[in-house]
Design an enzyme around this catalytic site. Structure first.
Site, short mmCIF file in Angstrom:
data_model
loop_
_atom_site.label_atom_id
_atom_site.label_comp_id
_atom_site.label_asym_id
_atom_site.label_seq_id
_atom_site.Cartn_x
_atom_site.Cartn_y
_atom_site.Cartn_z
N PHE A 141 0.86 -1.18 0.00
CA PHE A 141 0.00 0.00 0.00
C PHE A 141 0.90 1.23 0.00
O PHE A 141 1.53 1.56 1.00
CB PHE A 141 -0.94 0.05 1.21
CG PHE A 141 -1.83 1.27 1.15
CD1 PHE A 141 -2.98 1.26 0.36
CD2 PHE A 141 -1.51 2.42 1.85
CE1 PHE A 141 -3.78 2.38 0.28
CE2 PHE A 141 -2.31 3.54 1.77
CZ PHE A 141 -3.45 3.53 0.98
N ASP A 226 9.60 2.76 1.64
CA ASP A 226 8.42 3.56 1.96
C ASP A 226 8.22 3.49 3.47
O ASP A 226 7.65 2.56 4.00
CB ASP A 226 7.19 3.01 1.22
CG ASP A 226 5.92 3.80 1.51
OD1 ASP A 226 5.89 4.57 2.49
OD2 ASP A 226 4.93 3.64 0.76
N LYS A 255 3.13 11.47 6.65
CA LYS A 255 2.29 11.30 7.84
C LYS A 255 2.83 12.03 9.06
O LYS A 255 2.60 13.21 9.23
CB LYS A 255 2.02 9.82 8.10
CG LYS A 255 1.16 9.19 6.99
CD LYS A 255 0.58 7.87 7.40
CE LYS A 255 -0.18 7.22 6.25
NZ LYS A 255 -1.37 7.96 5.82
#
Length: 400
Positions: A141, A226, A255
């Site tokens: 994801f 990531d 984030k």
């Protein structure tokens, strides 16, 4: 009269249904606690998918935002502002890299990483024009842009959004032999999450990440990590790759970098990689804006103390010990590192969604994924007592 039902109804009426949120309407928050429009308090065990690693409204981050709001919020990258150099220099130092390219959202960081890897492949590695490929993992994801969903194996994210972007090869996560077999002379990068968050906090087999690093070095391929969800203290180290002593060629960050206040993402790499970009080849109007840099610089300074990494490691032990005690009592598996856990509930008992709804009724907010799995990722400012409270409430839900 309760305000929540009407607020939920209005949200459903006027919003495209691209999410399936729990029926709770938050109006304020502090630290690890949320308060809804009816005054009920909830323990936040999701932390905005790790965007709130430092808790809601951390005083140092709020102060940085307030101070910058009174001075300057946006210039675009057409000019340099006085917050930009500090942010880029201090983040580069935290990552141990030469350069930083600021963006806004995590998906933009991933798209940036893809573009940089391809350009590096053509200009440095010598891949023929238009032939570059990138190897990714099943269950990944990395976001929801058209390019990113092109190499997703989640049909909810991918179906009906074609035609899909070519140039990606998908291999099983954790399988070094499959990865080695997918790399050829036109491969420019391997793009992986050190821990797969959306898949259910899946930790790869021991030795996998060092093996990926070795393969990429031997085959002259960039290793792109990531760390948008796994990084910035979540797993007990600054980056999840550190758990196995691995340093990728490129970090993708987001984030928590925005402190739960503004969207901030970044790509960090050495000059021989990020240096392939020239003016006009990539950019973002809001990327690296003054407000974002002011907040994100304070985030980097909080991480530089090591306090939050230590909290995650120490409190994570307490969380995982408590959760493992529920295996056989409604849980069938527990995974994760630091203050990050994926829990598989016995599907005969209830779905992950049902578990989250029942936790909500008990004042704990979490998120389900993939059927009977739920994720716990509380802010790193959580206390031992609050961890014990969350585990106790989960035990009560599983006991029926």
């Amino acid at each position: 009269m309760l305000r929540t039902p009407a607020a939920v109804q209005d949200a459903e009426r006027y919003t495209a249904h691209n999410y399936h949120p729990l029926p709770v309407v938050i109006s304020s928050a502090e630290g690890v606690w949320l308060t809804d429009v009816d005054g009920r308090r909830y323990l936040d065990c999701l932390a905005g998918y790790s965007a709130l690693n430092f808790g809601h409204r951390h005083p140092a981050l709020i102060a940085a935002a307030h101070a910058q709001l009174d001075k300057l919020t946006l210039t675009s990258r057409a000019f340099i502002h006085d917050q930009f150099a500090d942010f880029c220099r201090e983040l580069a130092a935290l990552c141990g890299k030469d350069l930083v390219l600021p963006m806004n959202t995590g998906a933009e960081a991933v798209e940036t990483g893809i573009k940089v890897a391809r350009k590096w492949g053509y200009q440095v590695k010598g891949v023929p024009a238009g032939q570059a490929n990138i190897v990714v993992a099943e269950g990944n994801f990395h976001g929801r842009t058209t390019t990113i969903v092109s190499f997703s194996t989640d049909e909810d994210a991918r179906a009906d959004f074609g035609p899909y972007t070519p140039g990606f090869r998908i291999v099983p996560y954790g399988d070094l032999a499959a990865l080695a077999g997918a790399i050829d002379e036109h491969t420019v990068a391997v793009l992986l999450e050190p821990i797969q968050g959306e898949q259910g906090v899946v930790v790869p087999p021991e030795g996998y990440l060092p093996g990926v690093r070795q393969l990429c070095t031997e085959r002259n391929v960039l290793f792109i990590a990531d760390e948008i969800q796994s990084g910035l203290g979540r797993t007990g180290t600054t980056f999840a790759c550190e758990q196995e002593g691995v340093v990728p060629d490129m970090y993708l960050l987001g984030k928590a970098l925005g402190g739960g206040i503004v969207p901030v993402s970044a790509v960090a790499a050495d000059a021989d990689v990020l240096g392939v970009l020239k003016p006009g080849q990539h950019g973002s109007t809001f990327g690296g804006n003054p407000l974002a840099c002011a907040v994100a610089t304070e985030v980097v300074r909080l991480l530089a103390t090591g306090e939050f990494q230590r909290r995650s490691a120490e409190l994570g032990e307490r969380l995982h010990t408590g959760l493992r005690g529920l295996i056989g009592k409604g849980l069938v598996a527990v995974r994760g590192r630091g203050l990050w856990a994926g829990l598989d509930i016995d599907p005969a008992l209830m779905s992950g969604r049902e578990a989250c709804e029942r936790l909500m009724e008990r004042g704990v907010l979490a998120k389900d994924t993939h059927g009977s799995t739920i994720r716990l990722a509380p802010p790193l400012v959580i206390t031992e007592e609050e961890i014990d409270h969350a585990v106790t409430q989960l035990a009560a839900v599983l006991a029926g």
